[in-house]
Scaffold this active site. Structure first.
Site, PDB file in Angstrom:
ATOM      1  CG  HIS A 216      -0.023  -1.652  -9.426  1.00 16.32           C
ATOM      2  ND1 HIS A 216       0.763  -0.614  -9.709  1.00 16.32           N
ATOM      3  CD2 HIS A 216      -0.537  -1.286  -8.130  1.00 16.32           C
ATOM      4  CE1 HIS A 216       0.510   0.519  -8.735  1.00 16.32           C
ATOM      5  NE2 HIS A 216      -0.189  -0.083  -7.939  1.00 16.32           N
TER       6      HIS A 216
HETATM    7  C1  UD1 Z   1      -0.236  -1.783  -2.842  1.00 17.80           C
HETATM    8  C2  UD1 Z   1      -1.099  -0.456  -2.493  1.00 17.80           C
HETATM    9  C3  UD1 Z   1      -0.926   0.551  -3.323  1.00 17.80           C
HETATM   10  C4  UD1 Z   1       0.566   0.546  -3.981  1.00 17.80           C
HETATM   11  C5  UD1 Z   1       0.920  -0.714  -4.560  1.00 17.80           C
HETATM   12  C6  UD1 Z   1       2.507  -0.564  -4.971  1.00 17.80           C
HETATM   13  C7  UD1 Z   1      -2.558  -0.593  -0.814  1.00 17.80           C
HETATM   14  C8  UD1 Z   1      -4.513  -0.702  -0.654  1.00 17.80           C
HETATM   15  N1  UD1 Z   1      -2.229  -0.682  -2.192  1.00 17.80           N
HETATM   16  O1  UD1 Z   1      -0.992  -2.383  -3.668  1.00 17.80           O
HETATM   17  O2  UD1 Z   1      -1.024   1.778  -3.074  1.00 17.80           O
HETATM   18  O3  UD1 Z   1       0.516   1.452  -5.118  1.00 17.80           O
HETATM   19  O4  UD1 Z   1       0.997  -1.708  -3.274  1.00 17.80           O
HETATM   20  O5  UD1 Z   1       2.867  -1.862  -5.626  1.00 17.80           O
HETATM   21  O6  UD1 Z   1      -2.179  -1.000   0.194  1.00 17.80           O
HETATM   22  N2  UD1 Z   1       1.930  -9.808  -4.052  1.00 17.80           N
HETATM   23  C9  UD1 Z   1       2.764 -10.688  -4.259  1.00 17.80           C
HETATM   24  N3  UD1 Z   1       4.034 -10.655  -3.856  1.00 17.80           N
HETATM   25  C10 UD1 Z   1       4.250  -9.530  -3.125  1.00 17.80           C
HETATM   26  C11 UD1 Z   1       3.268  -8.510  -2.892  1.00 17.80           C
HETATM   27  C12 UD1 Z   1       2.018  -8.639  -3.341  1.00 17.80           C
HETATM   28  O7  UD1 Z   1       2.318 -11.902  -4.852  1.00 17.80           O
HETATM   29  O8  UD1 Z   1       5.472  -9.216  -2.854  1.00 17.80           O
HETATM   30  C13 UD1 Z   1       0.249 -10.020  -4.473  1.00 17.80           C
HETATM   31  C14 UD1 Z   1      -0.461 -10.454  -3.397  1.00 17.80           C
HETATM   32  O9  UD1 Z   1      -0.767 -11.666  -3.245  1.00 17.80           O
HETATM   33  C15 UD1 Z   1      -1.924  -9.819  -3.879  1.00 17.80           C
HETATM   34  C16 UD1 Z   1      -1.535  -8.658  -4.788  1.00 17.80           C
HETATM   35  O10 UD1 Z   1      -0.099  -8.848  -5.201  1.00 17.80           O
HETATM   36  O11 UD1 Z   1      -2.602 -10.863  -4.765  1.00 17.80           O
HETATM   37  C17 UD1 Z   1      -1.765  -7.504  -4.150  1.00 17.80           C
HETATM   38  O12 UD1 Z   1      -0.903  -7.133  -3.071  1.00 17.80           O
HETATM   39  P1  UD1 Z   1      -1.290  -5.942  -1.876  1.00 17.80           P
HETATM   40  O13 UD1 Z   1      -0.187  -5.683  -0.869  1.00 17.80           O
HETATM   41  O14 UD1 Z   1      -2.818  -6.170  -1.551  1.00 17.80           O
HETATM   42  O15 UD1 Z   1      -1.904  -4.823  -2.723  1.00 17.80           O
HETATM   43  P2  UD1 Z   1      -0.913  -4.062  -4.149  1.00 17.80           P
HETATM   44  O16 UD1 Z   1      -1.963  -4.295  -5.072  1.00 17.80           O
HETATM   45  O17 UD1 Z   1       0.547  -4.450  -4.157  1.00 17.80           O
END
Ligand code: UD1
Length: 356
Positions: free
Chosen positions: A202
């Protein structure tokens, strides 16, 4: 005394569960969920399985750019802190929720406690690295999981309030592993016990570059056993954009699933032939499960797992994952590399002492 705990992303729910259980024996805890992760499979199921108390506040701040996401959290958290006036704020790990909590508390001069302090990848291209460094330098208590983390902090002249307590994720594993194995079997996920790989990817550095993501998929498809691949939403979206269907095609050894729950993950880690990941937490969970790990990154914060020969860093663009796995021989297993399962208890005691 009141401690306000701020969590928001999947790994933080896992880390907060054992600490919260201990903390609530001596302090009042106000639990805030920023909403960074909001899908049931990324958040709700973790609260249920880990029996984390319902958050007192759910800020509902979802995904957006780093600036907007962190900024919106900062605005909401500042208001909450002014309203609740806690004696301290507790944050975990390295996400944008951690950084927002750290900034909000430190600007209001509320003592900040950081669980998983001192971790470094020394790679500032990772947003998490910025979050960790900033958070550590405004924390009053820094709970380091390893001696390496303590020495990283020392190198940055952060020595006050630093305690090496072990890793709270180990506490969580000890608490949940028996239940996990009793509840979930690999066969329920259409893979044979001991005869599959478990993969999670991820990190933006792997998912946001189509060339790299394609190379990872090719490497996984070249392996000699089924690969169970729970999809983080970010990875799922990128695959869709690239036109790689998450449906299984005939003869394909790659099995995509929805994100797994914590107990499902623990059970499936235990019976995998090897784990392939770019997650921080999963590298350690592989070690706890005594399963070899292959980490698709150029560096790791969890250097101990590599040093003792149970974790191998692999560049999917230039290295042959299948051959590396085939040639792999495990090193000697060292017990208690991440503490003795009392990290949460020690953290709760140190917080209690600090607040006296
Ligand atoms: C975040 C953390 C990372 C951690 C990871 C665990 C930061 C900078 N990064 O990254 O350290 O290892 O979480 O998973 O804080 N999304 C969904 N549904 C959700 C959550 C996210 O669809 O419930 C999608 C969002 O739309 C986005 C992507 O996932 O496109 C990334 O989500 P984001 O919270 O920005 O960061 P992670 O990559 O999950």
């Amino acid at each position: 005394k009141t401690v306000m705990t701020i969590v928001g992303a999947r790994p933080q729910f896992v880390k907060a569960a054992p600490v919260s259980r201990e903390l609530r024996k001596t302090c009042r805890e106000v639990l805030v969920h920023t909403g960074q992760h909001y899908d049931y499979s990324m958040a709700g199921v973790f609260f249920e399985e880990l029996r984390i108390p319902k958050p007192d506040y759910d800020l509902g701040i979802g995904s957006s750019s780093h600036g907007r996401q962190t900024g919106e959290m900062l605005i909401s958290l500042e208001a909450l802190l002014l309203e609740n006036v806690p004696d301290a704020v507790l944050v975990y790990g390295d996400t944008n929720s951690t950084l927002a909590g750290a900034l909000a508390a430190s600007k209001l001069r509320i003592p900040l406690f950081h669980v998983e302090a001192g971790l470094r990848s020394y790679n500032r291209d990772m947003p998490e690295e910025i979050n960790r460094v900033m958070t550590d330098h405004v924390s009053a208590l820094l709970f380091a999981p390893t001696a390496e983390a303590v020495s990283n902090l020392r190198a940055e002249r952060a020595t006050e309030g630093v305690y090496e307590v072990g890793d709270v994720m180990y506490d969580a594993v000890l608490f949940n592993e028996r239940l996990a194995v009793a509840k979930h079997r690999p066969e329920d996920f259409r893979v044979p016990a001991g005869g599959y790989y478990l993969a999670t990817i991820h990190r933006p550095s792997n998912t946001d570059d189509p060339v790299r993501l394609r190379a990872i998929l090719r490497a996984l498809r070249s392996l000699d056993q089924p690969v169970l691949f729970p999809l983080h939403p970010r990875t799922g979206k990128m695959l869709k954009a690239m036109g790689d269907s998450a449906e299984r095609t005939p003869g394909d050894n790659l099995l995509f699933t929805e994100p797994l729950s914590y107990l499902e993950m623990l059970a499936l880690e235990r019976q995998a032939k090897a784990i392939i990941t770019d997650s921080g937490g999963v590298q350690k969970e592989a070690y706890f499960a005594k399963v070899p790990c292959f980490t698709l990154r150029s560096e790791t914060e969890w250097v101990e797992t590599v040093a003792c020969g149970w974790n191998t860093l692999v560049d999917p663009l230039t290295m042959d994952l299948g051959r590396i796995i085939g040639d792999y021989r495990p090193g000697a297993y060292i017990e208690n590399l991440y503490g003795d399962g009392t990290a949460s208890l020690q953290i709760a005691e140190l917080i209690h002492q600090y607040l006296q």
